[in-house]
Design an enzyme around this catalytic site. Structure first.
Site: not given
Length: 773
Positions: A678, A721
């Site tokens: 990511s 996140k």
């Protein structure tokens, strides 16, 4: 007919037939019968005796009597007490009842006598054959009928006249009155012969069959008696040898087996083992093995089940009281319960709760068990490497024992408990077998109704068990095993959720555990918020509970040592109990900088921000990566530089630049391993910023994987996140466009204050991130 005799007194007999030449006595008590005998005695002592069709008829009419009777001569009449007369008669001739009159107060019959010999028998050899045949049949009958007198049999076999032989055999064999009535009604001597032979043959067959049955019964009884005697002898011998406990144990097992709720197949298997146990000496090593096996089988809940609580309102109240948030999990449990109520049974689902440590996965399972009123069994799978831990050891091994699943069922005591398979992602495999493969049968709803434990050997029905598994990382669970479970993700808690959990559950729990009371210990909301932000860094609340426990211990000491009536913990006094703050949030940079970009990462303890730094130095075109990066992140960096080189013309980057300069990518906290798919767009943006010397916004964070053509791929762990970005003070977050559905499911409390922008390629990322002058 030879003659017609009128006005012959008659007596109706109950359950008795008198044949010609037969001397017999009978008792009479009816007035009509007594008057008939008295009248016969006044005349010529002749009387007609005829049998009633139904012995229970008290006043028989002519239709209630058989048509054929016997003309008899009265030999003796004796009066007995209670107005009973005993009459001795001798039958002389067969006679047919033509009419009957009761006018004189007794039965007066009009009869017709039959001749003694009707000439229906053959002569010569045929006659002799009939005599011999009847004698043979009668002799066979006498052999089977042991009660017949040998002298009588000998006398009868001496007779040579067929008519006398037929009459005497008919008189002397014990037959039912209905059979004798048939013989009486056989007027023709030939008919009488055939009927008697048939009756005797049937009686011989009946007695032979009866004897066979008696022999079989006797054999069984003898065998039982023999076994009983041998068992008693064995018991005495064992008592003499000091081994009598084996018998008592075996008897105890037999009693327990009778009470056991199980199928006939299971009971039969256990009964065989109990029988084996009886025949093995108490000092034998095999005795202990069989005893342990029988005890295990008797303790398993074969057909014993508990009754589930089907009250949806009660289940909802318990789940709400025990847990704050976790709406998806609560909804799924209530849906399962609703289906269970409607279908009366329903297949138990296999739920897998996946989330970071300390988020309440295990406690959820315990609450579900309480809500459904199910027995709760927890099986820890962390570090289990041996397949036998799941399936059990074969009984041929020394120290064999059932597997954890069978043991769990034994502990529960019912066949429909809630079984928690804790840390299912931590199972491993080695040369002793693949543990995860052994779990496939347990968790497959199509197979687990006949789960076979190697030790138990008898199939165990697991179809009614409600399995709930827990895991930290879904990637560690083998694909076939994951396919059999319904995954419910439990994400990290927000600071607000942690505050609610602490206030509603953790503080009260720790106060009770440390012997305090709400009256002498309080902790403010500000203090709890400071513990959450400054003293813990986790997705769950386990560390938060420990810190509250630390404060409670110190408070308990203060109350006892300093005689304090009350301890109040506030935000200002918190450092007195926990020391200085351990963690500080990696807040956003104050100014926009070249080559520094904030990325977002998911870890096993929640979300975090990663500051990626890129430097350009004169050199030979080398590409350096530092900061304990894993293979996936290294490949993302290579992909990012390849994309930048492909679009270098758009940003005025010359071809010589990559040959004359070195690029160095570093992610701080170099001792911490980092890997994941990511950080692609983050590293690409940082490299392009460093190469073009265009600053990157300080208040922007991003996550997403990059392809060679610059497309942005979706990622996971979005809630954690976004939480990390919010805690770090970020204002803009770039998220892959294909993650839009995930963002819509996240609570508005987390998204509030964040400008979430969806990007499909680097052409959307760079304009948002780079600050062009």
């Amino acid at each position: 007919m030879s003659e017609v005799l009128k006005n012959i007194p008659a007596v109706a007999l109950r359950g008795m037939t008198i044949l010609p030449s037969m001397i017999v006595h009978f008792d009479i008590s009816r007035d009509k019968s007594i008057k008939a005998v008295e009248e016969a005695m006044l005349r010529d002592q002749k009387i007609f005796v005829v049998t009633q069709r139904d012995p229970d008829t008290h006043e028989p009419a002519i239709n209630d009597l058989y048509k054929i009777g016997t003309l008899a001569e009265i030999r003796q009449v004796i009066k007995l007490p209670k107005n009973i007369f005993r009459v001795l008669v001798e039958g002389t001739d067969r006679a047919e009842l033509l009419d009957m009159d009761e006018a004189a107060g007794y039965l007066e019959a009009e009869i017709a006598c039959f001749p003694a010999d009707d000439g229906s028998l053959p002569t010569g050899p045929a006659y002799e054959a009939m005599v011999r045949n009847l004698k043979e049949i009668f002799q066979a009958y006498s052999i089977e009928h042991a009660k017949m007198s040998k002298e009588l049999v000998h006398q009868l076999l001496e007779l040579e006249e067929l008519d006398k032989l037929i009459d005497q055999v008919s008189i002397n064999i014990p037959l039912h009155y209905e059979e004798k009535q048939k013989i009486l009604e056989a007027v023709s001597l030939g008919d009488r012969y055939e009927l008697l032979c048939l009756i005797l043959s049937n009686e011989v067959q009946i007695m032979q069959i009866k004897k066979e049955l008696q022999m079989k019964v006797k054999e069984k009884v003898d065998k039982s008696q023999k076994e009983y005697l041998l068992r008693e002898q064995l018991k005495v011998i064992r008592e003499e040898l000091g081994e009598d406990t084996t018998i008592s144990d075996a008897d105890h097992f037999a009693e327990e087996l009778k009470k056991l709720k199980a199928s006939p197949e299971v009971k039969e298997k256990i009964a065989k083992e109990v029988e084996r146990f009886k025949n093995v000496g108490n000092n034998s090593s095999e005795s202990a093995v069989i005893r342990g096996y029988i005890e295990t089988l008797l303790e398993l809940p074969w057909n014993k089940a508990s009754k589930d609580n089907k009250d949806l309102r009660n289940a909802r109240d318990i789940l709400e009281a025990d847990h704050y948030g976790l709406e998806k999990v609560k909804e799924r449990i209530l849906e399962f319960l609703a289906v269970r109520i409607l279908t009366k049974k329903g297949d138990s689902p296999i739920l897998c709760l996946v989330g970071p440590p300390g988020t309440g996965k295990t406690s959820i399972a315990r609450s579900v068990a309480r809500a459904l009123n199910k027995k709760y069994v927890r099986i820890s799978l962390g570090g289990v490497r041996d397949e036998a831990e799941i399936r059990g050891h074969r009984r041929t091994y020394v120290g064999a024992m059932p597997g954890r699943i069978a043991n769990g069922m034994k502990m529960a005591g019912v066949k429909n408990p809630l079984m928690l398979l804790d840390e299912i992602d931590k199972v491993s495999s080695d040369y002793k077998g693949d543990t995860s493969s052994a779990l496939l049968e347990v968790l497959d709803s199509e197979q687990n109704n006949k789960f076979r434990d190697h030790y138990v050997e008898i199939p165990i029905d697991l179809s009614e068990v409600l399995f709930i598994a827990t895991a930290n990382d879904i990637q560690s669970i083998p694909r076939p095993l994951l396919d059999r479970m319904e995954v419910i993700e439990i994400s990290s808690y927000t600071e607000n959720e942690k505050l609610h959990i602490a206030k509603e559950h953790l503080v009260d729990k720790q106060i009770e555990r440390h012997g305090l009371e709400n009256a002498n210990f309080t902790i403010s909301d500000g203090a709890l918020k400071k513990i959450i932000s400054g003293y813990t860094k986790e997705a769950g609340v386990r560390g938060l509970e420990r810190r509250i426990g630390d404060i409670c211990r110190k408070a308990a000491r203060e109350i006892l040592e300093n005689k304090k009536a009350q301890v109040k913990v506030t935000e200002n006094s918190l450092s007195k109990y926990l020391g200085k703050e351990i963690y500080s949030v990696n807040m956003l940079n104050k100014a926009d900088e070249v080559g520094i970009v904030r990325g977002l990462a998911w870890t096993s303890v929640g979300g975090d921000t990663l500051e990626i730094e890129v430097n350009i130095m004169p050199g030979k075109g080398e590409f350096l990566l530092t900061g304990q990066l894993g293979d996936v992140m290294k490949e993302s960096a290579q992909t990012g530089i390849s994309y930048i080189r492909s679009v270098s013309g758009e940003y005025g980057i010359t071809g010589q630049f990559f040959k004359e300069n070195d690029i160095h990518i570093h992610i701080p906290e170099g001792a911490v391993p980092k890997d994941g798919p990511s950080a692609g767009i983050t590293m690409a943006t940082a490299m392009l910023s460093a190469i073009t010397e265009i600053p990157v916004r300080a208040d922007i964070a991003m996550t997403g994987e990059i392809t060679l053509r610059g497309r942005v791929l979706p990622i996971g762990g979005l809630k954690e996140k976004l939480l990390a970005a919010k805690n770090a003070g970020m204002k803009i977050v770039l998220v892959p466009a294909r993650n839009r559905p995930d963002v819509e499911e996240i609570a508005s409390e987390i998204k509030r204050g964040l400008d979430i922008r969806f990007v499909e390629s680097m052409k959307d990322v760079l304009p948002a991130a780079l600050v062009r002058k």
